[in-house]
Design an enzyme around this catalytic site. Structure first.
Site, PDB file in Angstrom:
ATOM      1  N   ARG A 213     -10.096 -38.424 -29.592  1.00  0.00           N
ATOM      2  CA  ARG A 213      -8.851 -37.989 -30.214  1.00  0.00           C
ATOM      3  C   ARG A 213      -7.750 -37.910 -29.158  1.00  0.00           C
ATOM      4  O   ARG A 213      -6.607 -38.297 -29.400  1.00  0.00           O
ATOM      5  CB  ARG A 213      -9.046 -36.629 -30.901  1.00  0.00           C
ATOM      6  CG  ARG A 213      -9.829 -36.729 -32.204  1.00  0.00           C
ATOM      7  CD  ARG A 213      -9.793 -35.414 -32.978  1.00  0.00           C
ATOM      8  NE  ARG A 213     -10.790 -34.472 -32.512  1.00  0.00           N
ATOM      9  CZ  ARG A 213     -11.992 -34.303 -33.056  1.00  0.00           C
ATOM     10  NH1 ARG A 213     -12.349 -35.015 -34.101  1.00  0.00           N
ATOM     11  NH2 ARG A 213     -12.832 -33.420 -32.590  1.00  0.00           N
ATOM     12  N   PHE A 239     -11.254 -42.299 -42.958  1.00  0.00           N
ATOM     13  CA  PHE A 239     -12.353 -41.322 -42.894  1.00  0.00           C
ATOM     14  C   PHE A 239     -11.862 -40.107 -42.099  1.00  0.00           C
ATOM     15  O   PHE A 239     -12.441 -39.721 -41.096  1.00  0.00           O
ATOM     16  CB  PHE A 239     -13.612 -41.919 -42.260  1.00  0.00           C
ATOM     17  CG  PHE A 239     -14.065 -43.209 -42.903  1.00  0.00           C
ATOM     18  CD1 PHE A 239     -14.839 -43.196 -44.056  1.00  0.00           C
ATOM     19  CD2 PHE A 239     -13.716 -44.439 -42.363  1.00  0.00           C
ATOM     20  CE1 PHE A 239     -15.263 -44.385 -44.646  1.00  0.00           C
ATOM     21  CE2 PHE A 239     -14.130 -45.632 -42.947  1.00  0.00           C
ATOM     22  CZ  PHE A 239     -14.910 -45.607 -44.086  1.00  0.00           C
ATOM     23  N   ASP A 261      -9.571 -40.061 -47.077  1.00  0.00           N
ATOM     24  CA  ASP A 261     -10.967 -39.585 -47.116  1.00  0.00           C
ATOM     25  C   ASP A 261     -11.387 -39.455 -48.575  1.00  0.00           C
ATOM     26  O   ASP A 261     -10.554 -39.288 -49.462  1.00  0.00           O
ATOM     27  CB  ASP A 261     -11.100 -38.225 -46.403  1.00  0.00           C
ATOM     28  CG  ASP A 261     -12.535 -37.942 -45.975  1.00  0.00           C
ATOM     29  OD1 ASP A 261     -12.838 -38.108 -44.776  1.00  0.00           O
ATOM     30  OD2 ASP A 261     -13.352 -37.560 -46.841  1.00  0.00           O
ATOM     31  N   ASP A 311     -13.302 -44.311 -38.525  1.00  0.00           N
ATOM     32  CA  ASP A 311     -14.436 -43.487 -38.064  1.00  0.00           C
ATOM     33  C   ASP A 311     -15.358 -43.155 -39.237  1.00  0.00           C
ATOM     34  O   ASP A 311     -15.417 -42.013 -39.696  1.00  0.00           O
ATOM     35  CB  ASP A 311     -13.880 -42.209 -37.416  1.00  0.00           C
ATOM     36  CG  ASP A 311     -14.985 -41.321 -36.871  1.00  0.00           C
ATOM     37  OD1 ASP A 311     -16.077 -41.843 -36.564  1.00  0.00           O
ATOM     38  OD2 ASP A 311     -14.747 -40.096 -36.747  1.00  0.00           O
ATOM     39  N   CYS A 351     -21.314 -44.393 -35.783  1.00  0.00           N
ATOM     40  CA  CYS A 351     -22.170 -43.292 -35.315  1.00  0.00           C
ATOM     41  C   CYS A 351     -23.611 -43.519 -35.758  1.00  0.00           C
ATOM     42  O   CYS A 351     -24.411 -42.594 -35.774  1.00  0.00           O
ATOM     43  CB  CYS A 351     -21.632 -41.941 -35.781  1.00  0.00           C
ATOM     44  SG  CYS A 351     -21.584 -41.774 -37.567  1.00  0.00           S
TER      45      CYS A 351
END
Ligand code: SAH
Length: 407
Positions: A213, A239, A261, A311, A351
């Site tokens: 970030r 996201f 989102d 993300d 991830c």
């Protein structure tokens, strides 16, 4: 009841000697004694020589998680000193970022405490017990954490799917001390965030993206400074969860950020966080949508952004899901490439532990090739340093990302 001995098959001891912390059922020759699931067991080679000590769960494919490679007893004092070591390891972090009030304190296998996650949010700790061995000892561990860190309380958020593989159900609630408030306000790199540790994702917040970030903020600062046509910097935060990257984009001088989102609750908290940091509401949008659909529409409309962050959640939960996940990542990144202004940036992540950094880069390359754009890797991105990776446990490096300049 006698102490359990786990005898390893001949020729299967190498990963154990090399300090990989997992012993799969296929490596086990026999179980001697009469251990109960969750008990501490001693691991030996086929000749009976000591290899390691850990906790046992015959229901899990990972039957033993190793706690120590030394022939030492696992007492309350042992747990205390292991926790202490993990917490001491964060001193460097606390020193570097003295104003920070949120930090991962225990990172499971990577802190040689397999199955245990502990995150600090202000005066509260949030504990996740991922395995039976930790679940059985969580009251002891919460008590030791109260002793070592002296928080107001320890709250449990063991509501993760992986517990099913250990034969465990979700468990949520107070473990020690006082219950946490509905929202805890934390400070991160001079920004404030409200965290809902009771209902938020993971333990409430994505601490692992903290450093990335901050990098995004710098990217926006550069883009704002170099904008010769005096156009305003527009950012797209895909996201977005509770708005983390979006807030940093505005902090870096972006004029406008669109946060997308699927979760209404996450977006509501994102809006609260923008107000908390005194960003006027006409600089941000909060859109509840499926990102795949949203990107499709944006491409059709010919929208363009200076900076895009992508993300997504974990698409591949195991090796069998990699191919499908790869298609998802490719689709997302292809549309992101189409939406970046020439000279702008795409910060893209995965991830999924099952997709390593090389494979992720190949997938993003595939998307680029289909987009007809050009891109440079400006930075390889990874998880924040309070999520260290044990060198003997490459599985610990789950977050990978690329900062790309796109032409
Ligand atoms: N970047 C965030 C963390 C993102 S977590 C941060 O730094 O805090 C992933 C988010 O994706 C979650 O908030 C989840 O609600 C959202 N999500 C999952 N699938 C989605 C989809 N198909 N479309 C939109 N959002 C989705």
């Amino acid at each position: 009841m006698s102490e359990g001995i786990i005898v390893i098959k001949k020729g299967r001891e190498k990963p154990i000697i090399q300090q990989h912390p997992w012993i799969f059922s296929g490596a086990i020759d026999s179980v001697r004694g009469d251990p109960t699931p969750g008990d501490i067991v001693t691991v030996t080679n086929h000749e009976g020589a000591f290899l390691a000590r850990g906790y046992w769960n015959p229901r899990s494919q990972i039957q033993v998680r190793i706690l120590t490679w030394q022939d030492e007893p696992i007492t309350d004092d042992w747990w205390r000193s292991r926790l202490h070591r993990a917490i001491k390891g964060r001193d460097r972090y606390v020193h570097l970022y003295s104003q920070e009030t949120a930090c991962r304190m225990v990172n499971a296998e990577n802190d040689w405490l397999p199955g245990l996650i502990v995150d600090r949010y202000g005066d509260w700790l949030v504990l996740q017990a991922l395995t039976l061995g930790i679940d059985q000892r969580k009251t002891l561990l919460a008590g030791l954490l109260m002793e070592i860190i002296a928080p107001n309380g320890v709250y449990e958020r063991s509501d993760v799917d992986v517990r099913g593989k250990e034969g465990l159900k979700a468990a949520v609630g107070e473990l020690a001390g006082q219950p946490p408030p509905e929202r805890i306000t934390i400070t991160e790199n001079d920004f404030s965030f409200q965290v809902d540790v009771r209902h938020g994702h993971k333990t409430g917040y994505y601490l692992d993206q903290r450093a990335n970030r901050a990098i995004l903020k710098d990217v926006c600062l550069e883009r704002a400074a170099s904008d010769t046509q005096n156009e305003q910097v527009r950012a797209l935060n895909l996201f977005s969860y509770t708005g983390g990257f979006g807030l940093y984009a505005l902090g870096g001088g972006a004029e406008y950020v669109v946060n997308v989102d699927a979760s209404r609750e996450a977006l509501e908290l994102a809006e609260t966080n923008f107000v908390l940091n005194r960003f006027a509401s006409d600089h941000a949008e909060f859109i509840q949508a499926d990102v795949f659909d949203y990107l499709h529409d944006q491409v059709a409309e010919g929208a363009l952004y200076d900076v895009i962050v992508c993300d997504p959640p974990k698409f591949a939960h195991n090796a069998g899901q990699v191919e499908r996940a790869a298609r998802g990542y490719k689709d997302l990144n292809l549309n992101c490439f189409k939406l970046v202004k020439p000279g702008g940036y795409l910060m893209t992540f995965s991830c999924s532990g099952a997709i390593d950094a090389d494979l992720f880069q190949k997938i993003v390359f595939g998307a680029l090739a289909d987009s007809g754009r050009q891109a440079q890797i400006v930075k390889h991105l990874t998880q924040a340093e309070d999520h260290p990776v044990a060198l003997t446990f490459p599985e610990g490096a789950y977050l990978k990302g690329l900062l790309l300049r796109v032409y």
